[in-house]
Scaffold this motif. Structure first.
Motif, PDB file in Angstrom:
ATOM      1  N   ASN A  15    -121.412  25.935 -48.074  1.00 30.52           N
ATOM      2  CA  ASN A  15    -121.703  26.551 -46.777  1.00 30.52           C
ATOM      3  C   ASN A  15    -122.715  25.743 -45.954  1.00 30.52           C
ATOM      4  OD1 ASN A  15    -120.033  28.858 -46.745  1.00 30.52           O
ATOM      5  ND2 ASN A  15    -121.413  29.922 -48.145  1.00 30.52           N
ATOM      6  N   PHE A  16    -123.580  24.992 -46.633  1.00 31.27           N
ATOM      7  CA  PHE A  16    -124.584  24.208 -45.893  1.00 31.27           C
ATOM      8  C   PHE A  16    -123.920  23.190 -44.955  1.00 31.27           C
ATOM      9  CE2 PHE A  16    -127.269  25.636 -49.459  1.00 31.27           C
ATOM     10  CZ  PHE A  16    -128.393  26.064 -48.763  1.00 31.27           C
ATOM     11  N   ALA A  17    -122.837  22.594 -45.434  1.00 38.05           N
ATOM     12  CA  ALA A  17    -122.157  21.581 -44.612  1.00 38.05           C
ATOM     13  C   ALA A  17    -121.520  22.235 -43.388  1.00 38.05           C
ATOM     14  CB  ALA A  17    -121.093  20.870 -45.440  1.00 38.05           C
ATOM     15  N   ILE A  18    -120.989  23.436 -43.586  1.00 46.31           N
ATOM     16  CA  ILE A  18    -120.378  24.146 -42.448  1.00 46.31           C
ATOM     17  C   ILE A  18    -121.455  24.453 -41.413  1.00 46.31           C
ATOM     18  CG2 ILE A  18    -119.077  26.191 -41.725  1.00 46.31           C
ATOM     19  CD1 ILE A  18    -117.852  26.294 -44.536  1.00 46.31           C
ATOM     20  N   GLU A  19    -122.604  24.913 -41.895  1.00 49.84           N
ATOM     21  CA  GLU A  19    -123.713  25.232 -40.980  1.00 49.84           C
ATOM     22  C   GLU A  19    -124.127  23.980 -40.189  1.00 49.84           C
ATOM     23  OE1 GLU A  19    -127.370  26.176 -42.929  1.00 49.84           O
ATOM     24  OE2 GLU A  19    -128.373  26.714 -41.061  1.00 49.84           O
ATOM     25  N   LYS A  20    -124.225  22.876 -40.905  1.00 50.11           N
ATOM     26  CA  LYS A  20    -124.660  21.634 -40.251  1.00 50.11           C
ATOM     27  C   LYS A  20    -123.660  21.211 -39.163  1.00 50.11           C
ATOM     28  CE  LYS A  20    -126.493  17.198 -41.660  1.00 50.11           C
ATOM     29  NZ  LYS A  20    -126.698  16.240 -42.720  1.00 50.11           N
ATOM     30  N   ALA A  21    -122.375  21.264 -39.518  1.00 48.26           N
ATOM     31  CA  ALA A  21    -121.338  20.839 -38.573  1.00 48.26           C
ATOM     32  C   ALA A  21    -121.312  21.764 -37.353  1.00 48.26           C
ATOM     33  CB  ALA A  21    -119.986  20.843 -39.282  1.00 48.26           C
ATOM     34  N   VAL A  22    -121.411  23.061 -37.606  1.00 48.22           N
ATOM     35  CA  VAL A  22    -121.332  24.020 -36.505  1.00 48.22           C
ATOM     36  C   VAL A  22    -122.532  23.879 -35.565  1.00 48.22           C
ATOM     37  CG1 VAL A  22    -121.534  26.494 -36.012  1.00 48.22           C
ATOM     38  CG2 VAL A  22    -119.861  25.703 -37.646  1.00 48.22           C
ATOM     39  N   LYS A  23    -123.700  23.642 -36.158  1.00 46.60           N
ATOM     40  CA  LYS A  23    -124.907  23.467 -35.332  1.00 46.60           C
ATOM     41  C   LYS A  23    -124.711  22.337 -34.335  1.00 46.60           C
ATOM     42  CE  LYS A  23    -128.863  24.804 -38.007  1.00 46.60           C
ATOM     43  NZ  LYS A  23    -129.763  24.340 -39.038  1.00 46.60           N
ATOM     44  N   LYS A  24    -124.175  21.224 -34.817  1.00 41.20           N
ATOM     45  CA  LYS A  24    -123.956  20.062 -33.935  1.00 41.20           C
ATOM     46  C   LYS A  24    -122.997  20.426 -32.815  1.00 41.20           C
ATOM     47  CE  LYS A  24    -126.360  16.752 -35.817  1.00 41.20           C
ATOM     48  NZ  LYS A  24    -127.614  16.434 -35.135  1.00 41.20           N
ATOM     49  N   VAL A  25    -121.949  21.160 -33.163  1.00 40.74           N
ATOM     50  CA  VAL A  25    -120.961  21.543 -32.148  1.00 40.74           C
ATOM     51  C   VAL A  25    -121.612  22.462 -31.114  1.00 40.74           C
ATOM     52  CG1 VAL A  25    -118.821  22.860 -31.760  1.00 40.74           C
ATOM     53  CG2 VAL A  25    -118.966  21.232 -33.673  1.00 40.74           C
ATOM     54  N   ILE A  26    -122.369  23.450 -31.590  1.00 34.40           N
ATOM     55  CA  ILE A  26    -122.959  24.409 -30.645  1.00 34.40           C
ATOM     56  C   ILE A  26    -124.007  23.724 -29.766  1.00 34.40           C
ATOM     57  CG2 ILE A  26    -124.254  26.584 -30.415  1.00 34.40           C
ATOM     58  CD1 ILE A  26    -122.765  27.626 -32.859  1.00 34.40           C
ATOM     59  N   GLU A  27    -124.708  22.764 -30.325  1.00 33.96           N
ATOM     60  CA  GLU A  27    -125.665  22.012 -29.494  1.00 33.96           C
ATOM     61  C   GLU A  27    -124.948  21.356 -28.316  1.00 33.96           C
ATOM     62  OE1 GLU A  27    -128.731  20.881 -33.051  1.00 33.96           O
ATOM     63  OE2 GLU A  27    -127.703  19.215 -32.046  1.00 33.96           O
ATOM     64  N   LYS A  28    -123.713  20.894 -28.566  1.00 36.50           N
ATOM     65  CA  LYS A  28    -122.961  20.217 -27.498  1.00 36.50           C
ATOM     66  C   LYS A  28    -122.333  21.204 -26.522  1.00 36.50           C
ATOM     67  CE  LYS A  28    -122.096  15.885 -29.802  1.00 36.50           C
ATOM     68  NZ  LYS A  28    -121.406  15.378 -30.972  1.00 36.50           N
ATOM     69  N   ILE A  29    -121.784  22.307 -27.016  1.00 37.63           N
ATOM     70  CA  ILE A  29    -121.081  23.221 -26.092  1.00 37.63           C
ATOM     71  C   ILE A  29    -122.053  24.201 -25.423  1.00 37.63           C
ATOM     72  CG2 ILE A  29    -118.846  23.035 -27.262  1.00 37.63           C
ATOM     73  CD1 ILE A  29    -119.393  25.686 -28.653  1.00 37.63           C
ATOM     74  N   ASN A 165    -117.260  16.375 -46.314  1.00 37.81           N
ATOM     75  CA  ASN A 165    -117.147  15.432 -45.194  1.00 37.81           C
ATOM     76  C   ASN A 165    -117.564  16.132 -43.901  1.00 37.81           C
ATOM     77  OD1 ASN A 165    -116.491  13.567 -43.257  1.00 37.81           O
ATOM     78  ND2 ASN A 165    -114.536  13.003 -44.186  1.00 37.81           N
ATOM     79  N   VAL A 166    -118.888  16.163 -43.690  1.00 38.78           N
ATOM     80  CA  VAL A 166    -119.440  16.972 -42.600  1.00 38.78           C
ATOM     81  C   VAL A 166    -119.101  16.393 -41.220  1.00 38.78           C
ATOM     82  CG1 VAL A 166    -121.756  15.938 -42.528  1.00 38.78           C
ATOM     83  CG2 VAL A 166    -121.485  18.338 -42.003  1.00 38.78           C
ATOM     84  N   TYR A 167    -118.946  15.060 -41.129  1.00 40.93           N
ATOM     85  CA  TYR A 167    -118.649  14.471 -39.808  1.00 40.93           C
ATOM     86  C   TYR A 167    -117.239  14.815 -39.368  1.00 40.93           C
ATOM     87  CZ  TYR A 167    -123.011  12.117 -40.537  1.00 40.93           C
ATOM     88  OH  TYR A 167    -124.327  11.870 -40.769  1.00 40.93           O
ATOM     89  N   ILE A 173    -114.027  21.067 -35.879  1.00 48.00           N
ATOM     90  CA  ILE A 173    -114.513  22.311 -35.245  1.00 48.00           C
ATOM     91  C   ILE A 173    -114.592  22.113 -33.727  1.00 48.00           C
ATOM     92  CG2 ILE A 173    -116.445  23.947 -35.093  1.00 48.00           C
ATOM     93  CD1 ILE A 173    -116.984  23.342 -38.100  1.00 48.00           C
ATOM     94  N   MET A 174    -115.058  20.948 -33.321  1.00 48.84           N
ATOM     95  CA  MET A 174    -115.136  20.672 -31.874  1.00 48.84           C
ATOM     96  C   MET A 174    -113.740  20.718 -31.246  1.00 48.84           C
ATOM     97  SD  MET A 174    -116.971  20.174 -29.285  1.00 48.84           S
ATOM     98  CE  MET A 174    -118.558  19.388 -29.282  1.00 48.84           C
ATOM     99  N   GLN A 175    -112.777  20.088 -31.903  1.00 47.19           N
ATOM    100  CA  GLN A 175    -111.396  20.125 -31.385  1.00 47.19           C
ATOM    101  C   GLN A 175    -110.889  21.563 -31.318  1.00 47.19           C
ATOM    102  OE1 GLN A 175    -108.293  17.422 -32.651  1.00 47.19           O
ATOM    103  NE2 GLN A 175    -109.765  16.292 -33.887  1.00 47.19           N
ATOM    104  N   GLY A 176    -111.210  22.346 -32.354  1.00 40.07           N
ATOM    105  CA  GLY A 176    -110.771  23.740 -32.383  1.00 40.07           C
ATOM    106  C   GLY A 176    -111.373  24.546 -31.243  1.00 40.07           C
ATOM    107  N   VAL A 177    -112.663  24.349 -31.003  1.00 37.84           N
ATOM    108  CA  VAL A 177    -113.340  25.102 -29.935  1.00 37.84           C
ATOM    109  C   VAL A 177    -112.772  24.709 -28.567  1.00 37.84           C
ATOM    110  CG1 VAL A 177    -115.562  25.399 -28.757  1.00 37.84           C
ATOM    111  CG2 VAL A 177    -115.467  25.487 -31.250  1.00 37.84           C
ATOM    112  N   GLU A 186    -109.460  25.727 -41.835  1.00 43.86           N
ATOM    113  CA  GLU A 186    -109.746  26.071 -43.233  1.00 43.86           C
ATOM    114  C   GLU A 186    -110.729  25.024 -43.752  1.00 43.86           C
ATOM    115  OE1 GLU A 186    -106.777  25.012 -46.175  1.00 43.86           O
ATOM    116  OE2 GLU A 186    -107.311  26.719 -47.422  1.00 43.86           O
ATOM    117  N   VAL A 187    -111.852  25.487 -44.275  1.00 46.72           N
ATOM    118  CA  VAL A 187    -112.820  24.536 -44.833  1.00 46.72           C
ATOM    119  C   VAL A 187    -112.856  24.711 -46.346  1.00 46.72           C
ATOM    120  CG1 VAL A 187    -115.178  23.660 -44.778  1.00 46.72           C
ATOM    121  CG2 VAL A 187    -114.216  24.762 -42.743  1.00 46.72           C
ATOM    122  N   LEU A 188    -112.508  23.670 -47.068  1.00 45.08           N
ATOM    123  CA  LEU A 188    -112.604  23.699 -48.526  1.00 45.08           C
ATOM    124  C   LEU A 188    -114.091  23.723 -48.848  1.00 45.08           C
ATOM    125  CD1 LEU A 188    -109.892  21.014 -49.389  1.00 45.08           C
ATOM    126  CD2 LEU A 188    -109.609  23.495 -49.119  1.00 45.08           C
TER     127      LEU A 188
END
Ligand SMILES: Cc1ncc(C[n+]2csc(CCOP(=O)(O)OP(=O)(O)O)c2C)c(N)n1
Ligand code: SF4
Length: 264
Positions: A15-29, A165-167, A173-177, A186-188
């Motif tokens: 879950n930590f990787a998901i949090e990290k990836a989502v944070k970056k996306v939300i910072e941008k959007i 693979n957080v990058y 996630i960015m493409q999805g948003v 789906e995140v393994l």
């Protein structure tokens, strides 16, 4: 963007990787344009760790909650976090109907293949033979493939990422948003406490080259029963009017008598 909340995920949890990836996306959007929802489970705690407007659904209800928020304000980016138990057992009908409607929301599935918060019961995506507190002699059911379910329901953006693979995850996630319509990622997500799949996934995952021409074949290429390599990336992407767009202009009306006459 962090909230000053104590993080209670197990060290090493995917879950930590998901949090990290989502944070970056939300910072941008932009966090002011974003609302997040979650179901109940380890995955759901993510909304305690992000300083963004958020709403906890009941168990299995983050997707329908997100749909409602998007209808209320179509200008928002709405992201729902859900678990495999949450949206493939408890709330599976909400997931299927949100896909069918092409609601313009993003759903992130924390795929750890067990009910983790309640300390290991089998879910719809646990493999055959999985020993858990609700299957002490091994799970006798075949797992479903969430991507196949979403594709069959009419999903317009379907992707798979991996916590290792957080990058890539951030990019998916960015493409999805950005996608207009329903996006499903789906995140393994290895659960180091009850089902540590890190080594297996590290060994077997590979990246798709572009969007496949035959998405269903690629989607079905891997499952726990067949083994084989695990594709990551975007499996399917199509443009289709979203639910909110249809709502705002009103849809065509069909006179049933005329409809049946034309079909005859
Ligand atoms: C209606 C309802 N049923 C059952 C529960 C108990 N419950 C809380 S969390 C949870 C497990 C969640 O598993 P999953 O959705 O896979 O998320 P994870 O913990 O694995 O991230 C369950 C069964 C509940 N809170 N509400
Ligand atoms: S129980 Fe599993 S999913 Fe929950 S925090 Fe621990 S490792 Fe993560």
């Amino acid at each position: 963007m962090d909230l000053n909340t104590k993080n209670t995920w197990c060290p090493g949890c995917g879950n930590f990787a998901i949090e990290k990836a989502v944070k970056k996306v939300i910072e941008k959007i932009g966090e002011e344009n974003t609302v997040i929802t979650a179901g109940i489970g380890c995955h759901g705690k993510i909304i305690d760790y992000l300083n963004v407007s958020s709403f906890y659904g009941l168990h299995g209800r983050p997707v329908i909650t997100a749909t409602g928020i998007k209808i209320g304000n179509p200008d928002l980016n709405v992201i729902a976090f859900t678990g495999d138990g949450d949206s493939l057992n408890e709330g599976v009908s909400h997931l299927v109907h949100a896909v069918k409607r092409n609601s313009d929301i993003t759903v992130i599935l924390h795929e750890n293949r067990n009910f983790a918060l309640t300390v290991k019961q089998f879910t719809a995506t646990s493999p055959r033979g999985f020993i858990s507190n609700s299957s002490p002699s091994g799970n006798i059911e075949d797992p479903i493939n969430p991507l196949a379910l979403v594709y069959a329901s009419g999903g317009t953006f379907i992707a798979r990422g991996f916590s290792g693979n957080v990058y890539q995850l951030q990019d998916l996630i960015m493409q999805g948003v950005k996608h207009k319509g329903f996006s499903f990622i789906e995140v393994l997500q290895p659960c180091v406490a009850w089902f540590d799949t890190y080594d297996d996934y590290r060994e077997k995952t590979y990246n798709l080259e572009g969007v496949p021409k035959d998405p269903l074949r690629k989607i079905n290429e891997w499952n726990y029963e067949n083994g084989g390599k695990i594709p990551l990336g975007v499996f399917h992407k199509e443009e289709k009017e979203s639910f909110e767009e249809k709502m705002s202009r009103g849809d065509k009306k069909i006179n049933t008598k005329e409809f049946l006459k034309n079909k005859a």
